[in-house]
Design a protein around this motif. Structure first.
Motif, short mmCIF file in Angstrom:
data_model
loop_
_atom_site.label_atom_id
_atom_site.label_comp_id
_atom_site.label_asym_id
_atom_site.label_seq_id
_atom_site.Cartn_x
_atom_site.Cartn_y
_atom_site.Cartn_z
N TRP A 88 0.84 -1.20 0.00
CA TRP A 88 0.00 0.00 0.00
C TRP A 88 0.88 1.26 0.00
O TRP A 88 0.63 2.19 -0.77
CB TRP A 88 -0.93 0.00 1.21
N VAL A 89 1.91 1.28 0.84
CA VAL A 89 2.83 2.43 0.87
C VAL A 89 3.45 2.63 -0.51
O VAL A 89 3.50 3.75 -1.02
CB VAL A 89 3.92 2.24 1.96
N ASP A 90 3.90 1.54 -1.13
CA ASP A 90 4.51 1.64 -2.45
C ASP A 90 3.52 2.15 -3.49
O ASP A 90 3.82 3.07 -4.25
CB ASP A 90 5.07 0.28 -2.86
N ARG A 91 2.33 1.58 -3.49
CA ARG A 91 1.32 1.92 -4.50
C ARG A 91 0.78 3.33 -4.31
O ARG A 91 0.69 4.11 -5.26
CB ARG A 91 0.19 0.90 -4.45
N VAL A 92 0.43 3.70 -3.09
CA VAL A 92 -0.25 4.97 -2.84
C VAL A 92 0.73 6.11 -2.55
O VAL A 92 0.65 7.17 -3.17
CB VAL A 92 -1.27 4.82 -1.69
N LEU A 93 1.63 5.90 -1.63
CA LEU A 93 2.52 7.00 -1.23
C LEU A 93 3.68 7.22 -2.20
O LEU A 93 4.04 8.36 -2.48
CB LEU A 93 3.06 6.76 0.18
N VAL A 94 4.26 6.13 -2.71
CA VAL A 94 5.43 6.26 -3.57
C VAL A 94 5.04 6.44 -5.04
O VAL A 94 5.34 7.46 -5.66
CB VAL A 94 6.39 5.06 -3.39
N LYS A 95 4.36 5.45 -5.62
CA LYS A 95 4.06 5.49 -7.06
C LYS A 95 3.04 6.55 -7.43
O LYS A 95 3.15 7.19 -8.47
CB LYS A 95 3.60 4.12 -7.54
N MET A 96 2.01 6.73 -6.60
CA MET A 96 1.00 7.76 -6.90
C MET A 96 1.45 9.13 -6.40
O MET A 96 0.78 10.13 -6.63
CB MET A 96 -0.35 7.37 -6.30
N ARG A 97 2.53 9.15 -5.64
CA ARG A 97 3.12 10.38 -5.09
C ARG A 97 2.14 11.18 -4.23
O ARG A 97 2.12 12.40 -4.28
CB ARG A 97 3.68 11.23 -6.22
N ILE A 98 1.34 10.45 -3.46
CA ILE A 98 0.41 11.12 -2.54
C ILE A 98 1.20 11.87 -1.48
O ILE A 98 0.83 12.96 -1.07
CB ILE A 98 -0.56 10.10 -1.89
N CYS A 99 2.29 11.28 -1.01
CA CYS A 99 3.17 11.96 -0.05
C CYS A 99 4.49 12.26 -0.75
O CYS A 99 5.25 11.34 -1.06
CB CYS A 99 3.42 11.07 1.17
N PRO A 100 4.78 13.52 -1.00
CA PRO A 100 6.01 13.86 -1.73
C PRO A 100 7.28 13.59 -0.93
O PRO A 100 8.38 13.66 -1.47
CB PRO A 100 5.86 15.36 -2.01
N PHE A 101 7.15 13.25 0.35
CA PHE A 101 8.31 13.02 1.20
C PHE A 101 8.57 11.54 1.44
O PHE A 101 9.45 11.18 2.20
CB PHE A 101 8.14 13.76 2.52
N THR A 102 7.79 10.68 0.80
CA THR A 102 8.00 9.24 0.90
C THR A 102 8.31 8.75 -0.51
O THR A 102 7.44 8.71 -1.36
CB THR A 102 6.75 8.52 1.46
N ARG A 103 9.56 8.38 -0.71
CA ARG A 103 10.01 7.98 -2.05
C ARG A 103 10.38 6.50 -2.13
O ARG A 103 10.81 6.03 -3.17
CB ARG A 103 11.19 8.83 -2.47
N SER A 104 10.24 5.78 -1.02
CA SER A 104 10.50 4.35 -1.02
C SER A 104 9.68 3.70 0.09
O SER A 104 9.06 4.40 0.89
CB SER A 104 11.99 4.07 -0.79
N THR A 105 9.69 2.38 0.14
CA THR A 105 8.94 1.68 1.18
C THR A 105 9.75 1.55 2.47
O THR A 105 9.26 0.99 3.44
CB THR A 105 8.54 0.27 0.72
N THR A 106 10.97 2.11 2.48
CA THR A 106 11.80 1.98 3.67
C THR A 106 12.12 3.30 4.36
O THR A 106 12.41 3.31 5.55
CB THR A 106 13.12 1.27 3.34
N LYS A 107 12.08 4.40 3.62
CA LYS A 107 12.46 5.71 4.19
C LYS A 107 11.36 6.74 3.98
O LYS A 107 10.69 6.75 2.97
CB LYS A 107 13.74 6.23 3.53
N SER A 108 11.23 7.64 4.97
CA SER A 108 10.27 8.74 4.85
C SER A 108 10.94 10.03 5.32
O SER A 108 11.96 10.00 6.00
CB SER A 108 9.03 8.46 5.71
#
Length: 126
Positions: A88-108
């Motif tokens: 979910w983090v990868d799909r929503v936060l990283v790939k969809m760029r919902i959170c511009p400060f999360t660029r991977s599933t390991t770091k925020s």
């Protein structure tokens, strides 16, 4: 194998086919992120019944639940929950760029160093 048949009288055949494509795609995406021990156990497929008098979609679950207790409740182990959350983090936060400060599933917190926020590990807990 279990199936659910859903008749949608106001739906178009094209719309149902698109919905089936999305459901099948989501199933493949979900399986991509699951641990190897679970991949072969879960499979949901969608199809459209084109000859039905009412536009109809059929959802079929093939395989067996991940694990069952005597009370027949599905139990999710920590690895499955962690992998689904990472997906979910990868799909929503990283790939969809919902959170511009999360660029991977390991770091925020990436890109916030200028304002004093250090990059941190993402903690997955169940």
């Amino acid at each position: 194998e279990k199936s659910v048949i859903i008749g949608l009288p106001n739906a178009s055949l094209v719309g149902l086919k698109q919905l089936a494509d999305i459901i099948n795609w989501m199933g493949e995406e979900e399986r991509y992120y699951l641990p190897p021990s679970v991949k072969s156990k879960i499979n949901i497929q969608a199809s459209v019944e084109e000859d039905s008098p009412v536009p109809t979609i059929i959802l079929t679950r093939k395989g067996v639940p991940i694990s069952q207790t005597n009370s027949n409740k599905v139990q999710l182990d920590e690895d499955i929950v962690r992998e689904r959350t990472k997906a979910w983090v990868d799909r929503v936060l990283v790939k969809m760029r919902i959170c511009p400060f999360t660029r991977s599933t390991t770091k925020s917190g990436q890109g916030l160093r200028d304002v004093g926020v250090p990059v941190g590990d993402i903690a997955y807990h169940y």
